[in-house]
Scaffold this motif. Structure first.
Motif, mmCIF file in Angstrom:
data_model
loop_
_atom_site.group_PDB
_atom_site.id
_atom_site.type_symbol
_atom_site.label_atom_id
_atom_site.label_comp_id
_atom_site.label_asym_id
_atom_site.label_seq_id
_atom_site.Cartn_x
_atom_site.Cartn_y
_atom_site.Cartn_z
ATOM 1 N N ALA A 25 0.855 -1.172 -0.059
ATOM 2 C CA ALA A 25 0.056 -0.001 -0.051
ATOM 3 C C ALA A 25 0.637 1.277 -0.065
ATOM 4 O O ALA A 25 0.428 2.375 -0.255
ATOM 5 C CB ALA A 25 -0.798 0.068 1.320
ATOM 6 N N ALA A 26 2.164 1.288 0.467
ATOM 7 C CA ALA A 26 2.971 2.106 0.207
ATOM 8 C C ALA A 26 3.945 2.301 -0.916
ATOM 9 O O ALA A 26 4.640 3.287 -1.155
ATOM 10 C CB ALA A 26 3.895 2.362 1.537
ATOM 11 N N GLY A 27 3.686 1.395 -1.873
ATOM 12 C CA GLY A 27 4.320 1.406 -3.234
ATOM 13 C C GLY A 27 3.508 2.409 -4.227
ATOM 14 O O GLY A 27 2.709 2.804 -4.066
ATOM 15 N N PHE A 28 4.258 2.233 -5.158
ATOM 16 C CA PHE A 28 3.746 3.176 -6.332
ATOM 17 C C PHE A 28 2.247 2.937 -6.933
ATOM 18 O O PHE A 28 1.494 3.858 -6.555
ATOM 19 C CB PHE A 28 4.486 3.017 -7.570
ATOM 20 C CG PHE A 28 4.156 3.757 -8.798
ATOM 21 C CD1 PHE A 28 3.649 4.757 -8.753
ATOM 22 C CD2 PHE A 28 4.737 3.141 -10.235
ATOM 23 C CE1 PHE A 28 3.191 5.789 -9.949
ATOM 24 C CE2 PHE A 28 4.321 3.592 -11.041
ATOM 25 C CZ PHE A 28 3.505 4.987 -11.117
ATOM 26 N N ILE A 29 1.792 1.906 -7.256
ATOM 27 C CA ILE A 29 0.575 1.574 -7.700
ATOM 28 C C ILE A 29 -0.200 1.282 -6.363
ATOM 29 O O ILE A 29 -1.251 1.680 -6.599
ATOM 30 C CB ILE A 29 0.625 0.203 -8.268
ATOM 31 C CG1 ILE A 29 1.413 0.321 -9.786
ATOM 32 C CG2 ILE A 29 -0.924 -0.209 -8.937
ATOM 33 C CD1 ILE A 29 1.690 -0.931 -10.633
ATOM 34 N N ALA A 35 6.284 9.224 2.403
ATOM 35 C CA ALA A 35 5.652 10.285 1.788
ATOM 36 C C ALA A 35 4.438 10.065 0.930
ATOM 37 O O ALA A 35 3.406 10.799 1.143
ATOM 38 C CB ALA A 35 6.518 11.031 0.896
ATOM 39 N N ARG A 36 4.463 8.936 0.429
ATOM 40 C CA ARG A 36 3.206 8.421 -0.416
ATOM 41 C C ARG A 36 1.994 8.396 0.629
ATOM 42 O O ARG A 36 0.932 8.453 0.401
ATOM 43 C CB ARG A 36 3.334 7.086 -0.957
ATOM 44 C CG ARG A 36 4.339 7.168 -2.382
ATOM 45 C CD ARG A 36 4.051 5.925 -2.920
ATOM 46 N NE ARG A 36 5.370 5.865 -4.053
ATOM 47 C CZ ARG A 36 6.424 5.000 -3.981
ATOM 48 N NH1 ARG A 36 6.276 4.093 -3.082
ATOM 49 N NH2 ARG A 36 7.236 4.827 -5.136
ATOM 50 N N VAL A 37 2.236 7.685 1.892
ATOM 51 C CA VAL A 37 1.205 7.209 2.720
ATOM 52 C C VAL A 37 0.709 8.525 3.013
ATOM 53 O O VAL A 37 -0.343 8.680 3.282
ATOM 54 C CB VAL A 37 1.967 6.659 3.926
ATOM 55 C CG1 VAL A 37 0.604 6.345 4.943
ATOM 56 C CG2 VAL A 37 2.154 5.193 3.319
ATOM 57 N N ARG A 38 1.568 9.728 3.628
ATOM 58 C CA ARG A 38 0.846 11.069 4.038
ATOM 59 C C ARG A 38 0.159 11.693 2.965
ATOM 60 O O ARG A 38 -0.733 12.213 3.321
ATOM 61 C CB ARG A 38 2.330 11.576 4.389
ATOM 62 C CG ARG A 38 3.058 11.494 5.545
ATOM 63 C CD ARG A 38 3.982 12.464 6.207
ATOM 64 N NE ARG A 38 4.881 12.859 4.984
ATOM 65 C CZ ARG A 38 6.131 12.128 4.960
ATOM 66 N NH1 ARG A 38 6.410 11.259 5.876
ATOM 67 N NH2 ARG A 38 7.114 12.393 4.149
ATOM 68 N N PRO A 98 3.312 10.114 -11.556
ATOM 69 C CA PRO A 98 3.733 10.689 -10.014
ATOM 70 C C PRO A 98 4.057 9.558 -8.744
ATOM 71 O O PRO A 98 3.086 8.588 -8.902
ATOM 72 C CB PRO A 98 2.615 11.631 -9.721
ATOM 73 C CG PRO A 98 1.785 12.027 -11.097
ATOM 74 C CD PRO A 98 2.098 10.661 -11.852
ATOM 75 N N TRP A 99 4.946 10.052 -8.070
ATOM 76 C CA TRP A 99 5.278 9.088 -7.184
ATOM 77 C C TRP A 99 5.917 7.678 -7.515
ATOM 78 O O TRP A 99 5.604 6.620 -6.835
ATOM 79 C CB TRP A 99 3.953 8.598 -6.118
ATOM 80 C CG TRP A 99 3.335 9.687 -5.755
ATOM 81 C CD1 TRP A 99 2.278 10.551 -5.840
ATOM 82 C CD2 TRP A 99 3.925 10.516 -4.343
ATOM 83 N NE1 TRP A 99 2.123 11.771 -5.161
ATOM 84 C CE2 TRP A 99 3.115 11.710 -4.103
ATOM 85 C CE3 TRP A 99 4.781 10.426 -3.551
ATOM 86 C CZ2 TRP A 99 3.377 12.874 -3.072
ATOM 87 C CZ3 TRP A 99 5.090 11.104 -2.573
ATOM 88 C CH2 TRP A 99 4.389 12.294 -2.170
#
Length: 357
Positions: free
Chosen positions: A8-12, A44-47, A186-187
């Motif tokens: 869940a914290a990965g790109f996709i 940062a993705r999770v935030r 993005p991300w």
């Protein structure tokens, strides 16, 4: 639906989690936050997801941990699973093969076992276009042969497809495998071509193009991947009653199991891709042309007609539009803190479509 998203914290995974939360799904996240690349990007993705769509339970565990995974399933009993956690990367598999054995094989077995003990309505799992390997017959169809993978990563993804089929056959787990084609946006991961190329161009460094830049790739924008995932989620596969044991279709089965390509059927020459990225950055690219690397597939192109028939959608974002969204995010996340000048502000002014709150 109550959906478990692994990775869940990965790109996709982060993009998928955000979309599901915005649509009112209950999401349980799982990620091990390993250091294959900078864990700060994962944080940062999770935030970003939390700020855009609210908090959600996120378990910092590894799919290799059988006991922890079992406890998570027993506690939450998800209706569906979107399995995106994996050890990624083709070239990394040449030096670190056991990482793929542990995560992509042992970890996937743990997930299948959890879905068997705590039945789910639908298991969607990530495969890859790399499974087509030495097959040069493009556009790739799910009916094509995938018996000759060119990397251990590709072999692990082909193994996932076979493992999921066996559990669908034995235990009736409805499972859908998705062969992603060169996802960008993005991300994205730092080891993926958009990030590597954009970083090299921005810092005035030589940009390495293997196979002398003669590759073609079916680049697929992240929003199109997530749209496909969300549309497939409430459509678990059923057994194909017309499946012919004498002339088997590799993409379907007498078990509730299905494979789909997710790509746009618009392959782009790598040099065109680099030129477009450099133009959007407003900079010049310095090219370093290198030989073909072991494990690399030369060209990819997806026949996504089966996906379109199933969900009425295929990837459609143009390369210009998708890269403009990527460049806008790349500049805001990486370049601004470094005070690297922006040469072409107008070309890069687009916000990532539907992703930045």
């Amino acid at each position: 639906m109550k959906t478990l998203v692994t990775g869940a914290a990965g790109f996709i995974g982060a993009h998928t989690t955000l979309r599901l939360l915005r649509e009112g799904h209950e999401v349980i996240g799982l990620d091990n936050f390993n250091d294959y690349y900078d864990p700060q990007l994962k944080e940062a993705r999770v935030r970003w997801v939390q700020e855009a769509a609210g908090d959600f339970p996120l378990y910092r565990i590894d799919v290799e941990d059988h006991d922890e995974l079992e406890r998570l399933f027993a506690k939450h009993r998800p209706d569906a699973v979107i399995h995106l956690a994996a050890q990624a990367g083709v070239r990394y598999s040449l030096d670190n093969p056991r990482a793929y054995l542990d995560s992509n094989l042992a970890g996937f077995l743990n997930l299948l076992e959890a879905c068997r003990r705590h039945p789910v309505q639908h298991l969607i799992f990530a495969s890859s276009s790399s499974v087509y390997g030495a097959n040069h017959c493009t556009p790739y169809s799910e009916r094509h042969n995938t018996d000759h993978p060119l990397s251990l990563y590709a072999a692990s993804k082909k193994a996932n497809e076979a493992m999921a089929h066996s559990y669908s056959h034995l235990f009736g787990i409805p499972a859908t495998g998705l062969r992603f084609f060169t996802v960008y946006g993005p991300w994205g991961r730092p080891d993926m071509s958009p990030m590597l190329f954009a970083s090299a161009i921005s810092h005035g460094q030589p940009l390495k193009l293997f196979n002398h830049g003669e590759h073609q790739r079916d680049f697929t924008y992240i929003d199109d991947i997530v749209e496909s995932l969300v549309r497939l989620l409430p459509q678990p596969p059923s057994a194909n009653q017309y499946w012919n044991h004498g002339d088997p279709d590799p993409s379907t089965s007498a078990a509730p199991w299905r494979l789909y390509n997710i790509g746009g059927n618009r392959p782009v020459h790598l040099r065109v891709y680099v030129d477009t990225l450099a133009r959007l950055l407003g900079l010049q690219a310095q090219l370093q042309l290198l030989p073909l690397q072991p494990g690399d597939v030369i060209n990819t192109c997806a026949d996504a007609s089966a996906l379109e028939e199933a969900i009425g959608f295929t990837p459609q974002t143009s390369l210009d539009e998708g890269l403009a969204h990527f460049v806008a995010w790349f500049r805001s996340y990486y370049l601004r803190p470094l005070n690297i000048p922006v040469v072409n502000e107008q070309a890069c002014s687009l916000e990532p479509k539907g992703e930045i709150a």
